[in-house]
Design a protein around this motif. Structure first.
Motif, PDB file in Angstrom:
ATOM      1  N   ASN A   9      -3.094  66.090  48.387  1.00  0.00           N
ATOM      2  CA  ASN A   9      -2.484  67.050  49.296  1.00  0.00           C
ATOM      3  C   ASN A   9      -3.331  67.269  50.540  1.00  0.00           C
ATOM      4  N   LEU A  19       0.870  66.156  42.268  1.00  0.00           N
ATOM      5  CA  LEU A  19      -0.064  65.751  43.312  1.00  0.00           C
ATOM      6  C   LEU A  19      -1.405  66.448  43.117  1.00  0.00           C
ATOM      7  N   ARG A  34       5.512  66.091  55.155  1.00  0.00           N
ATOM      8  CA  ARG A  34       4.204  66.317  54.547  1.00  0.00           C
ATOM      9  C   ARG A  34       4.136  67.655  53.816  1.00  0.00           C
ATOM     10  N   PHE A  35       4.826  68.628  54.366  1.00  0.00           N
ATOM     11  CA  PHE A  35       4.871  69.914  53.671  1.00  0.00           C
ATOM     12  C   PHE A  35       5.717  69.830  52.407  1.00  0.00           C
ATOM     13  N   GLU A  36       6.834  69.156  52.528  1.00  0.00           N
ATOM     14  CA  GLU A  36       7.724  69.041  51.364  1.00  0.00           C
ATOM     15  C   GLU A  36       7.029  68.275  50.248  1.00  0.00           C
ATOM     16  N   LYS A  37       6.284  67.235  50.652  1.00  0.00           N
ATOM     17  CA  LYS A  37       5.566  66.447  49.643  1.00  0.00           C
ATOM     18  C   LYS A  37       4.563  67.310  48.886  1.00  0.00           C
ATOM     19  N   SER A  38       3.972  68.254  49.579  1.00  0.00           N
ATOM     20  CA  SER A  38       2.883  69.033  48.989  1.00  0.00           C
ATOM     21  C   SER A  38       3.337  69.874  47.795  1.00  0.00           C
ATOM     22  N   VAL A  39       4.642  70.095  47.649  1.00  0.00           N
ATOM     23  CA  VAL A  39       5.084  70.907  46.512  1.00  0.00           C
ATOM     24  C   VAL A  39       5.624  70.084  45.355  1.00  0.00           C
ATOM     25  N   LEU A  40       5.634  68.763  45.534  1.00  0.00           N
ATOM     26  CA  LEU A  40       6.120  67.938  44.418  1.00  0.00           C
ATOM     27  C   LEU A  40       5.144  68.047  43.247  1.00  0.00           C
TER      28      LEU A  40
END
Lengths: 548, 548
Positions: A238, A233, A224-230
């Motif tokens: 986020n 978004l 979930r943290f890694e996704k937040s920097v893609l």
């Protein structure tokens, strides 16, 4: 040298090197290797157990499970008297109280598992680590521990049916059965979803206390943290991904919440910690840290995107989008136990019921540890009271009452009927509602070991209370749980604890007490060393957020 | 405070606690937390990078991969000059030379992975660990590293297309694209099965150097031992389950063989270690230890039960039943690289080809590191010779030859055409056949960093050799691999090494050299500490055979 073991060290085409290990003069080398790496010793002199042949047949004990209960039972069991077979789907013991730390990477999974679960007396190999109080996985463990799921207990025929959970492609039949004289059921429990829709599909579970679950939670948090920097978004997306929800509010859950809160500040969960002072303290601390504590809510359902909750007081229903839900509410029996309960007419019960000696009601030689429902003693003892009160005075003299004790375990001088009943109800309510915790399971395991080890002595000189239904005394003392307090780590180097004598402590010093207690409670020096070095590592190098 | 980051620490319903962290007076606390646990700092002052706004647009560098090549490139890259984005399917770096140790449990997977792959200059947060030479996963890493697979390189439009490999259920589009000015392809390779039937389905792979593969092998080995003690298995079945086969015989494979041999004595594999003396020593040692070394065999196919092998000399075909096969032969390009090769007219090549400056042939701004085929320099330099030899004498004078050097890099006084060609072919053969090892990749990464960091200086003052096709000099020195020797651990505290100067060392002391070299080569103090404590743990407590 027994032929059966040769296969461990021979190759189909390299015949000659065999001699190297099979000759007796090399045995010392073999032992030395064995001390270093678990497996060699396993392939070695397993059949050399002294006195295992010729003597009269030992009673066969089959133990299902290697959790707290099973491990505590096995730890001091006298294997010169019993022939023990352990069946478990995992070949290690997990120090479950630290599992929430695994979800956050504070402690490594491998640091809290231990393949060594036989302590004294079982090491067949000269163990050069014994000076450190450590035993490596030894011959005993190899021959007597089978990696399999137990599928069915056939109490009438004293048999269990198992199926190996190993690689399906391997040669050999994965199914087998074992006969027993005594069976110890210590399989733990599984998460109880209360039939709430969507829970099984969308939730993580922590209550069932498996390493896998903890690792999955850890990985999901990192995802979930890694996704937040893609790129691309939206803030809304986020926000949703990073909304972590924990349903349940016991000490484990608050610990998990505390740990996740160290990473992010958006957790909502229901809070019901054992002591009200601690609950209040915890709640204030969590609110200060940005955790949204919702009490008095009921989860109606969980879709893949949202949780539907209902406020108990106002009856208001609302949808909350989430990124991660960890469910940590109740537990129920596993299917194997459920099937067994039906066999012994306990099909309608919520949990497997035992008597005061942890023997399953309805059987003679099957014991259960861990998640069980101990028999209500109030009814029985009231009958005893009436029988003992021979002069019908409504009170018992000290002679009449010599085997009945008060809630603190002290002998009482005299008691009237109502006082007696009240005291018993108190005892009973405490006894029947023993929580499914490590400490209860461990105490039950140790208790049962004592019974097994003193079976012969106690048959001649029973140590238990006077029997009501029969004559004489019961063979053993009944099981009695000693409560030694409870911890609730709250994150940010703070913890709370509740100790016997209504003593409550909260704050930073309690966290240090927590560290020392948990380090000392480790089952081996190996895990103690690993856990302490994990904590040190976290302090020095920070958390490891690798996604493996 | 930039708004974009607020979402990291707010909950939809707990608004007020936000202030706690957003106020500047608390910044010190924030940093302190950040030092302790990777994530906080990640959610923190990421946007505060000094000078990130206003200045002229920096050149965008996209790096694909965080293996040896990518990490070495990133380590010292000057991020004040470049805007860097890293795309990798894993959020950590693996110290691959110790992966075989993970298969045996001598070293833990987590001890050889490192989420910290930016060394100097990138830490945006005051890092209290810097005195130890350690950086925790910092703001730079968060904002600039994306957890995704790169699906396609569009070199014509300077774009890469990626897809996040995170939890599919999360909100937000998993696909995105990135634009670049420079692209560094460092994605590694994948196992080459040479189209042998059944290999993909039935083998384990070690050559692709992933943590998952090593852990799967470890688990499979444990499964086979656990299976061997289940009741009812025949000797034949056990023999089959415990027959481990390793196909391939380089240093990695011999290491794996050595490690497995520590556990069991029935491994067959082909052996072709770099130095013949070492091969012979290793072969003798393995045979003494009960390993069946088969050289000159070819694997024709692998079913789920048997390997079909053919002896090269006699042409004899035989079936060998097995319990576990680890394939560790050649490597080939990943699909993403294959696709890119087709775009730039390299579709028929075995591997991506680059020039001497690691730039992909056919592109201007795409570099490749790791598993690549460097251009043959012999043809080019022969043309240079002919052009330089202005008097057509067949020899070059010292002035003519000033930019051409011999195989050892020393200037030569004079050389004739044949001698020159021979020397170049020697150099060339060494250059084009660089193995797919960690050291080659690391040297290529560091080389490319130097080029990137000195791009402006070298544009003004080129440091490379004279250009043939254009005028003046090449901007940079060509890449030159420095061979520093190679280790082959042989198990049982023995190792062999080959060092420059034709020096070979074998035995127990070499194993200790191995320990110290591998400890010193760790990329951070954190992993160094962990690896050394894993070795210590193994010596003191033995191997951990838990099946997790």
């Amino acid at each position: 040298m027994e032929g059966g073991m040769i296969i461990f060290c021979c190759s189909s085409s390299a015949g000659s090197p065999l001699v190297f290990f099979l000759e007796d003069k090399d045995q010392s080398l073999w032992w030395e290797f064995g001390g270093l790496c678990g497996f060699h010793i396993r392939g070695g002199r397993l059949e050399r157990q002294p006195g295992s042949e010729g003597a009269e047949r030992k009673k066969r004990v089959v133990v299902l499970g290697t959790g707290w209960a099973g491990t505590s039972f096995l730890k001091d069991l006298d294997i010169s008297t019993y022939d023990v077979q352990v069946v478990s789907p995992r070949n290690y013991f997990v120090f479950t109280p630290l599992l929430p730390s695994v979800t956050s990477g504070t402690v490594e999974a491998r640091s809290i598992v231990d393949p060594t679960y036989r302590g004294r007396g079982a090491s067949l190999a000269p163990d050069w680590n014994s000076s450190l109080g450590v035993t490596v996985l030894n011959g005993w463990a190899l021959r007597n521990k089978l990696l399999a799921d137990c599928l069915k207990i056939d109490a009438a025929n004293n048999k269990v049916f198992c199926r190996s959970n190993l690689d399906e492609n391997l040669a050999g039949d994965p199914e087998f059965s074992l006969e027993f004289d005594y069976l110890v059921v210590a399989v733990g429990a599984q998460a109880n979803t209360f039939n709430t829709p969507g829970v099984l599909e969308n939730c993580h579970f922590l209550k069932i206390k498996e390493v896998d679950d903890a690792q999955k939670i850890r990985r999901s948090v990192i995802d979930r943290f890694e996704k937040s920097v893609l790129p691309g978004l939206t803030e809304e997306e986020n926000k949703k991904n990073l909304h972590f929800v924990i349903v349940g509010g016991g000490p484990t859950e608050s610990f998990l919440g505390a740990i996740l809160q160290d990473e992010i500040h958006c957790i909502s969960f229901e809070l019901q910690i054992f002591d009200e002072r601690i609950s209040t303290f915890a709640k204030l601390k969590f609110i200060r840290d940005g955790i949204d504590v919702q009490t008095g809510c009921r989860v109606l359902g969980i879709s893949d995107k949202e949780i539907t909750m209902k406020t108990k007081s106002k009856g208001e229903v609302r949808q909350v989008p989430y990124g991660l839900v960890v469910l940590s509410t109740g537990v129920g029996p596993r299917p194997i136990v459920q099937g067994f309960m039906e066999q012994i007419d306990q099909g309608k019960r919520r949990m497997l019921a035992t008597d005061e000696w942890l023997r399953d009601k309805g059987t003679e030689n099957v014991y259960a540890l861990g998640t069980i429902d101990q028999r209500k003693i109030v009814d029985d003892i009231l009958s005893i009271f009436k029988a003992a009160d021979k002069d019908n005075s409504g009170t018992l003299t000290i002679e009449e009452f010599q085997d009945v004790r008060d809630a603190d375990g002290n002998p009482r001088k005299e008691v009237d009927f109502e006082g007696f009943k009240e005291a018993l109800c108190l005892v009973d309510s405490q006894r029947k509602s023993l929580p499914a915790t490590a400490r209860v399971a461990a105490q039950q395991g140790s208790y049962l070991t004592k019974c097994f080890n003193h079976r012969e002595q106690c048959a001649e000189l029973p140590e238990g209370p006077r029997q009501f239904h029969g004559s004489g005394r019961h063979q053993f003392h009944p099981f009695w749980y000693k409560h030694l307090g409870q911890f609730a780590p709250l994150g940010g180097e703070q913890a709370a604890t509740e100790l016997p004598g209504d003593w409550v402590s909260m704050g930073c010093s309690t966290q240090w007490l927590w560290y020392s207690v948990y380090a000392s409670k480790q089952v081996s020096w190996r895990t103690r060393f690993l856990v302490v070095s994990d904590w040190t590592r976290r302090f020095v190098f920070g958390r490891d957020s690798s996604r493996i």
